[in-house]
Motif scaffolding. Structure first.
Motif, PDB file in Angstrom:
ATOM      1  N   LEU A  96      51.103 -82.652  -5.286  1.00 52.95           N
ATOM      2  CA  LEU A  96      49.723 -82.549  -5.758  1.00 52.95           C
ATOM      3  C   LEU A  96      48.799 -82.008  -4.677  1.00 52.95           C
ATOM      4  CD1 LEU A  96      47.654 -83.195  -8.009  1.00 52.95           C
ATOM      5  CD2 LEU A  96      47.420 -85.461  -7.010  1.00 52.95           C
ATOM      6  N   GLY A  97      48.949 -82.503  -3.461  1.00 56.80           N
ATOM      7  CA  GLY A  97      48.070 -82.052  -2.386  1.00 56.80           C
ATOM      8  C   GLY A  97      48.474 -80.724  -1.776  1.00 56.80           C
ATOM      9  N   GLY A  98      49.770 -80.499  -1.665  1.00 56.75           N
ATOM     10  CA  GLY A  98      50.249 -79.258  -1.057  1.00 56.75           C
ATOM     11  C   GLY A  98      51.354 -79.538  -0.059  1.00 56.75           C
ATOM     12  N   SER A  99      52.573 -79.262  -0.451  1.00 58.93           N
ATOM     13  CA  SER A  99      53.717 -79.549   0.414  1.00 58.93           C
ATOM     14  C   SER A  99      53.758 -78.602   1.603  1.00 58.93           C
ATOM     15  CB  SER A  99      55.012 -79.418  -0.400  1.00 58.93           C
ATOM     16  OG  SER A  99      56.140 -79.547   0.429  1.00 58.93           O
ATOM     17  N   GLY A 100      54.073 -79.161   2.774  1.00 58.97           N
ATOM     18  CA  GLY A 100      54.212 -78.353   3.973  1.00 58.97           C
ATOM     19  C   GLY A 100      52.912 -77.915   4.597  1.00 58.97           C
ATOM     20  N   THR A 101      51.787 -78.492   4.165  1.00 57.77           N
ATOM     21  CA  THR A 101      50.487 -78.146   4.726  1.00 57.77           C
ATOM     22  C   THR A 101      49.982 -79.277   5.610  1.00 57.77           C
ATOM     23  OG1 THR A 101      49.325 -79.047   2.792  1.00 57.77           O
ATOM     24  CG2 THR A 101      49.942 -76.721   2.722  1.00 57.77           C
ATOM     25  N   ARG A 102      48.920 -78.990   6.342  1.00 60.13           N
ATOM     26  CA  ARG A 102      48.400 -79.976   7.285  1.00 60.13           C
ATOM     27  C   ARG A 102      47.693 -81.125   6.559  1.00 60.13           C
ATOM     28  NH1 ARG A 102      46.537 -80.193  12.782  1.00 60.13           N
ATOM     29  NH2 ARG A 102      47.521 -78.178  13.130  1.00 60.13           N
ATOM     30  N   TRP A 103      46.805 -80.794   5.631  1.00 60.82           N
ATOM     31  CA  TRP A 103      46.002 -81.800   4.958  1.00 60.82           C
ATOM     32  C   TRP A 103      46.489 -82.140   3.565  1.00 60.82           C
ATOM     33  CZ3 TRP A 103      42.439 -84.564   7.449  1.00 60.82           C
ATOM     34  CH2 TRP A 103      41.888 -84.046   8.632  1.00 60.82           C
ATOM     35  N   GLY A 104      47.366 -81.314   2.987  1.00 58.23           N
ATOM     36  CA  GLY A 104      47.762 -81.493   1.606  1.00 58.23           C
ATOM     37  C   GLY A 104      48.305 -82.874   1.256  1.00 58.23           C
ATOM     38  N   PRO A 105      49.331 -83.383   1.967  1.00 56.84           N
ATOM     39  CA  PRO A 105      49.861 -84.704   1.614  1.00 56.84           C
ATOM     40  C   PRO A 105      48.824 -85.814   1.725  1.00 56.84           C
ATOM     41  CG  PRO A 105      51.397 -83.524   3.025  1.00 56.84           C
ATOM     42  CD  PRO A 105      50.137 -82.719   3.009  1.00 56.84           C
ATOM     43  N   VAL A 106      47.942 -85.723   2.707  1.00 57.49           N
ATOM     44  CA  VAL A 106      46.906 -86.754   2.857  1.00 57.49           C
ATOM     45  C   VAL A 106      45.955 -86.719   1.664  1.00 57.49           C
ATOM     46  CG1 VAL A 106      45.052 -87.625   4.316  1.00 57.49           C
ATOM     47  CG2 VAL A 106      47.086 -86.638   5.362  1.00 57.49           C
ATOM     48  N   VAL A 107      45.499 -85.524   1.294  1.00 59.01           N
ATOM     49  CA  VAL A 107      44.588 -85.382   0.161  1.00 59.01           C
ATOM     50  C   VAL A 107      45.266 -85.852  -1.121  1.00 59.01           C
ATOM     51  CG1 VAL A 107      43.306 -83.718  -1.235  1.00 59.01           C
ATOM     52  CG2 VAL A 107      43.301 -83.526   1.252  1.00 59.01           C
ATOM     53  N   GLY A 108      46.510 -85.448  -1.329  1.00 63.00           N
ATOM     54  CA  GLY A 108      47.221 -85.867  -2.527  1.00 63.00           C
ATOM     55  C   GLY A 108      47.434 -87.367  -2.584  1.00 63.00           C
ATOM     56  N   VAL A 150      49.476 -78.567 -11.230  1.00 58.59           N
ATOM     57  CA  VAL A 150      50.624 -77.703 -10.951  1.00 58.59           C
ATOM     58  C   VAL A 150      50.385 -76.299 -11.500  1.00 58.59           C
ATOM     59  CG1 VAL A 150      53.052 -77.327 -11.484  1.00 58.59           C
ATOM     60  CG2 VAL A 150      52.277 -79.588 -10.786  1.00 58.59           C
ATOM     61  N   TYR A 151      49.769 -76.218 -12.678  1.00 61.03           N
ATOM     62  CA  TYR A 151      49.517 -74.900 -13.274  1.00 61.03           C
ATOM     63  C   TYR A 151      48.371 -74.169 -12.587  1.00 61.03           C
ATOM     64  CZ  TYR A 151      52.746 -75.110 -17.222  1.00 61.03           C
ATOM     65  OH  TYR A 151      53.873 -75.128 -18.001  1.00 61.03           O
ATOM     66  N   LEU A 152      47.290 -74.897 -12.293  1.00 62.63           N
ATOM     67  CA  LEU A 152      46.113 -74.248 -11.727  1.00 62.63           C
ATOM     68  C   LEU A 152      46.231 -74.032 -10.223  1.00 62.63           C
ATOM     69  CD1 LEU A 152      43.326 -76.166 -13.703  1.00 62.63           C
ATOM     70  CD2 LEU A 152      44.332 -73.917 -14.204  1.00 62.63           C
ATOM     71  N   ALA A 153      46.966 -74.908  -9.549  1.00 58.02           N
ATOM     72  CA  ALA A 153      47.137 -74.790  -8.094  1.00 58.02           C
ATOM     73  C   ALA A 153      48.598 -75.012  -7.758  1.00 58.02           C
ATOM     74  CB  ALA A 153      46.252 -75.804  -7.362  1.00 58.02           C
ATOM     75  N   PRO A 154      49.449 -73.990  -7.943  1.00 55.20           N
ATOM     76  CA  PRO A 154      50.891 -74.167  -7.711  1.00 55.20           C
ATOM     77  C   PRO A 154      51.222 -74.601  -6.275  1.00 55.20           C
ATOM     78  CG  PRO A 154      50.446 -72.111  -8.865  1.00 55.20           C
ATOM     79  CD  PRO A 154      49.125 -72.644  -8.421  1.00 55.20           C
ATOM     80  N   GLY A 155      50.414 -74.205  -5.325  1.00 58.76           N
ATOM     81  CA  GLY A 155      50.658 -74.594  -3.938  1.00 58.76           C
ATOM     82  C   GLY A 155      49.982 -75.883  -3.530  1.00 58.76           C
ATOM     83  N   GLY A 156      49.375 -76.588  -4.473  1.00 58.75           N
ATOM     84  CA  GLY A 156      48.683 -77.825  -4.155  1.00 58.75           C
ATOM     85  C   GLY A 156      47.177 -77.631  -4.129  1.00 58.75           C
ATOM     86  N   ILE A 157      46.468 -78.755  -4.096  1.00 54.05           N
ATOM     87  CA  ILE A 157      45.009 -78.699  -4.105  1.00 54.05           C
ATOM     88  C   ILE A 157      44.473 -77.968  -2.879  1.00 54.05           C
ATOM     89  CG2 ILE A 157      42.934 -80.124  -4.030  1.00 54.05           C
ATOM     90  CD1 ILE A 157      44.417 -82.214  -5.631  1.00 54.05           C
ATOM     91  N   THR A 158      45.067 -78.207  -1.722  1.00 53.82           N
ATOM     92  CA  THR A 158      44.569 -77.557  -0.512  1.00 53.82           C
ATOM     93  C   THR A 158      44.799 -76.057  -0.520  1.00 53.82           C
ATOM     94  OG1 THR A 158      46.672 -78.098   0.584  1.00 53.82           O
ATOM     95  CG2 THR A 158      44.844 -79.640   0.894  1.00 53.82           C
ATOM     96  N   ALA A 159      45.702 -75.583  -1.372  1.00 50.42           N
ATOM     97  CA  ALA A 159      45.929 -74.137  -1.444  1.00 50.42           C
ATOM     98  C   ALA A 159      44.763 -73.422  -2.102  1.00 50.42           C
ATOM     99  CB  ALA A 159      47.215 -73.841  -2.208  1.00 50.42           C
ATOM    100  N   LEU A 160      43.942 -74.152  -2.861  1.00 47.04           N
ATOM    101  CA  LEU A 160      42.793 -73.517  -3.501  1.00 47.04           C
ATOM    102  C   LEU A 160      41.813 -72.984  -2.471  1.00 47.04           C
ATOM    103  CD1 LEU A 160      42.106 -76.029  -6.420  1.00 47.04           C
ATOM    104  CD2 LEU A 160      43.180 -73.778  -6.552  1.00 47.04           C
ATOM    105  N   GLY A 161      41.598 -73.748  -1.382  1.00 44.59           N
ATOM    106  CA  GLY A 161      40.704 -73.285  -0.341  1.00 44.59           C
ATOM    107  C   GLY A 161      41.223 -72.047   0.356  1.00 44.59           C
ATOM    108  N   ARG A 162      42.545 -72.027   0.630  1.00 43.00           N
ATOM    109  CA  ARG A 162      43.117 -70.837   1.271  1.00 43.00           C
ATOM    110  C   ARG A 162      43.035 -69.620   0.363  1.00 43.00           C
ATOM    111  NH1 ARG A 162      47.223 -74.509   2.409  1.00 43.00           N
ATOM    112  NH2 ARG A 162      48.642 -73.395   1.024  1.00 43.00           N
TER     113      ARG A 162
END
Length: 354
Positions: free
Chosen positions: A294-306, A338-350
């Motif tokens: 949900l937050g973004g696997s393999g990212t710095r902040w993704g798992p924390v946000v998720g 998953v549909y709107l942000a396949p890379g996780g929520i933090t991927a939306l900012g990138r």
């Protein structure tokens, strides 16, 4: 007769005082990535001093015991998701047995205080050492099945977790409390961490655990070992050809992530004031997997946000009169994410910045 010219001595360059030289933009660039984490940490540390009332989102003021306990639980799960992502997102290891070490930290600390008459800190340290040794042995056994593919590793870790869950539910010798779990043994816990009036101290302890996990994970992944983990995730055969041992590096990631999970079990014991059998089930690991994705696997902040977002919604949706099952709402939100942000929520900012 030709005159010889005496070469003129060029004036020596004036020495540059290193202390007087400006720091330059390079040092500022190195410090710039730290501004956001430091600002977030400062805000989180000051939350127990805020009496701001947030209707709907919270049942009371921010510094009320109920709100602080909710925040502490969110921080613990954010750290647990970040530690799990060390295997899943950074190394590519899909483990279904991560809950085994969380439950081990929770039940192990509780039993060390009740059966061995230890205080909280020695009990937690003993549990951490035993948990790391167990992770070393079980991780070595599980990783040997990677010859069958990643599915073999996932199934073996699932089998270990299922065995641990059955052991907890059967309550051998009355040690685990069965389906009821075990209440926190307050006699072994410092007075500053017991009672509703000390909820802020438990919250700060949960925040310290998140800082510890983030520091360990972000530091290690920036080191050569972390780069090897990412290379193993992308192409394990190439790593082996370069002379590195994929097995040793994967085992190191497994033991480190499991040790952080053992500490997370100790914090979960303190925040929830007891050891619950749900922490030993494979479904608990699946929850962590959902948080990471949900937050973004393999990212710095993704798992924390998720982890924080999922835990907050899981705890709060039941208190809202929506007329719909909370898990149905959570499942729908996860599918939409998953549909709107396949890379996780933090991927939306990138993606927006790109």
């Amino acid at each position: 007769m030709t005159a010889t010219r005496t070469p003129r001595a060029t004036p020596a360059a004036a020495p540059v005082d290193a202390a007087a030289a400006p720091a330059g933009p390079s040092r500022l660039r190195r410090l710039r990535p730290l501004t956001v984490p430091v600002a977030v940490l400062l805000v989180l540390a000051l939350l127990p001093y805020s009496a701001l009332d947030v209707p709907v989102l919270l049942d009371g003021p921010i510094n009320s015991p109920g709100s602080l306990q909710l925040f502490a639980l969110c921080l613990v799960f954010g750290a647990l998701a970040l530690g799990y992502d060390l295997m899943f997102g950074r190394t590519g290891l899909l483990s279904f047995g991560h809950a085994l070490y969380i439950a081990g930290g929770s039940y192990g600390t509780q039993l060390a205080m009740t059966e061995l008459d230890l205080s909280l800190l020695p009990a937690a340290l003993l549990t951490l050492v035993l948990g790391a040794l167990a992770a070393l042995v079980l991780g070595a056994v599980s990783l040997r099945t990677l010859a069958l593919g990643s599915v073999g590793f996932a199934m073996v870790t699932l089998a270990f977790a299922q065995a641990g869950s059955i052991y907890v539910e059967r309550n051998p010798g009355g040690l685990t409390g069965g389906e009821e779990g075990l209440p926190l043994f307050v006699d072994g816990v410092p007075d500053a961490l017991v009672g509703v009036q000390n909820t802020a101290n438990v919250y700060w302890l949960a925040l310290a655990y998140l800082v510890l996990v983030a520091t360990v994970v972000w530091t290690v992944t920036a080191r050569p070992a972390g780069r090897v983990w990412q290379a193993i995730r992308d192409n394990e055969q190439r790593v082996a050809v370069l002379g590195r041992s994929p097995f040793a590096h994967k085992l190191g990631a497994f033991v480190l992530a499991s040790s952080l999970a053992v500490l997370g079990g100790v914090l979960h014991l303190l925040v929830t004031a007891g050891a619950t059998p749900h922490t030993s089930t494979p479904e608990f690991t699946l929850t962590l997997l959902v948080m990471v994705v949900l937050g973004g696997s393999g990212t710095r902040w993704g798992p924390v946000v998720g982890g924080v977002l999922f835990t907050y919604l899981d705890q709060r949706l039941g208190g809202w009169d929506l007329g719909v099952e909370p898990m149905l709402i959570l499942g729908s939100l996860f599918v939409l994410a998953v549909y709107l942000a396949p890379g996780g929520i933090t991927a939306l900012g990138r993606r927006r910045s790109a």
